[in-house]
Scaffold this motif. Structure first.
Motif, PDB file in Angstrom:
ATOM      1  N   SER A 126       0.825  -1.206   0.000  1.00 41.47           N
ATOM      2  CA  SER A 126       0.000   0.000   0.000  1.00 41.47           C
ATOM      3  C   SER A 126       0.860   1.257   0.000  1.00 41.47           C
ATOM      4  CB  SER A 126      -0.912  -0.007   1.230  1.00 41.47           C
ATOM      5  OG  SER A 126      -1.670   1.185   1.298  1.00 41.47           O
ATOM      6  N   ALA A 127       1.943   1.245   0.799  1.00 40.60           N
ATOM      7  CA  ALA A 127       2.836   2.405   0.869  1.00 40.60           C
ATOM      8  C   ALA A 127       3.528   2.641  -0.468  1.00 40.60           C
ATOM      9  CB  ALA A 127       3.874   2.189   1.962  1.00 40.60           C
ATOM     10  N   ILE A 128       4.015   1.575  -1.088  1.00 41.26           N
ATOM     11  CA  ILE A 128       4.710   1.706  -2.374  1.00 41.26           C
ATOM     12  C   ILE A 128       3.738   2.191  -3.455  1.00 41.26           C
ATOM     13  CG2 ILE A 128       5.846   0.411  -4.219  1.00 41.26           C
ATOM     14  CD1 ILE A 128       7.159  -1.291  -2.036  1.00 41.26           C
ATOM     15  N   ARG A 129       2.532   1.646  -3.440  1.00 36.43           N
ATOM     16  CA  ARG A 129       1.532   2.049  -4.445  1.00 36.43           C
ATOM     17  C   ARG A 129       1.201   3.538  -4.300  1.00 36.43           C
ATOM     18  NH1 ARG A 129      -2.082  -1.916  -3.813  1.00 36.43           N
ATOM     19  NH2 ARG A 129      -1.303  -3.047  -5.640  1.00 36.43           N
ATOM     20  N   ARG A 130       0.996   3.966  -3.064  1.00 36.15           N
ATOM     21  CA  ARG A 130       0.658   5.372  -2.833  1.00 36.15           C
ATOM     22  C   ARG A 130       1.810   6.285  -3.254  1.00 36.15           C
ATOM     23  NH1 ARG A 130      -2.889   8.537  -0.443  1.00 36.15           N
ATOM     24  NH2 ARG A 130      -2.239  10.438   0.640  1.00 36.15           N
ATOM     25  N   ALA A 131       3.034   5.920  -2.863  1.00 38.24           N
ATOM     26  CA  ALA A 131       4.189   6.751  -3.211  1.00 38.24           C
ATOM     27  C   ALA A 131       4.432   6.773  -4.715  1.00 38.24           C
ATOM     28  CB  ALA A 131       5.423   6.252  -2.469  1.00 38.24           C
ATOM     29  N   ALA A 132       4.218   5.638  -5.376  1.00 36.51           N
ATOM     30  CA  ALA A 132       4.426   5.566  -6.826  1.00 36.51           C
ATOM     31  C   ALA A 132       3.457   6.477  -7.578  1.00 36.51           C
ATOM     32  CB  ALA A 132       4.276   4.129  -7.309  1.00 36.51           C
TER      33      ALA A 132
END
Length: 231
Positions: A126-132
């Motif tokens: 979730s964190a990687i998706r949001r940051a991406a």
């Protein structure tokens, strides 16, 4: 500055695929993240490297770079973030619960947030998706690091001035700083005058060497002193 590549592909179900780079010098951690992202059709881990320079040699086409804070090459988090940012890349910190100084240092360079390696896989994804997608990733560690930095005004030191400040404030004498930095002692003294003036103008006076040390710690140029409990 425009982030992202504009070249993201789409998955079989028509979802935009974000290209992710990872800077991590522990093979097992890299393998773990690759496994976590393997089933995510919209996130593609396209490159893994042990250093930022090695990553940039592979490709510079990333929507996000996931960065370990403490790397074996001795590079600083802030320098790594600034290097990636200069190449037009957004950065998410991936850490094992580091000294808050390291997180603060990265934060001041403009990362999107921080996620612990010990988080559940779903939280990491979730964190990687949001940051991406360019969103900030606000976690407890991130909030603690930001709260520990009372939004002090940036005094705008040049890279050379930062170098002189870090050396001098850490305890070196001006003559020794000059030798280490490849400058004349007079130039070092001139830099110190300018550094003090900049802090004074920002409302953060530093008339003594101890004050300069405090300012260097506040701004992330020197690590916070370790506190050892009494035995």
């Amino acid at each position: 500055m425009t982030f992202g590549t504009g070249e993201s592909t789409t998955s079989a179900d028509g979802v935009a695929v974000r290209r992710i780079g990872l800077v991590e010098d522990h093979e097992s951690v890299a393998m773990g993240l690759r496994a976590i992202l393997a089933d995510e059709s919209d996130l593609d881990l396209v490159a893994v490297a042990a250093t930022v320079d090695e990553l940039l040699v592979q490709t510079r086409v990333f929507d996000l770079v996931v960065l370990d804070l403490r790397l074996g090459d001795g590079s600083s988090p802030r320098a790594n973030v600034e290097k990636l940012y200069a190449c037009g890349m957004q950065v998410l910190v991936y850490t094992s619960a580091e000294n808050p100084f390291l997180v603060r240092s990265a934060a001041r360079a403009g990362v999107l947030g921080v996620v612990r390696k010990s988080e559940p896989a779903a939280a990491i994804v979730s964190a990687i998706r949001r940051a991406a997608d360019g969103g900030q990733v606000v976690t407890t560690d991130w909030a603690a690091a930001i709260d520990g930095d009372p939004q002090l005004p940036d005094v705008g030191l040049s890279p050379r001035q930062r170098e002189v400040l870090a050396l001098y404030a850490s305890g070196e004498k001006a003559g020794r700083v000059a030798r280490l930095a490849g400058l004349s002692e007079q130039t070092v003294n001139d830099y110190l005058v300018r550094i003090r003036n900049k802090y004074a103008e920002a409302g953060r006076p530093a008339p003594t060497k101890t004050d300069l040390y405090k300012r260097a710690v506040e701004d992330g140029w020197l690590p916070m002193p370790e506190v050892h409990p009494h035995s």
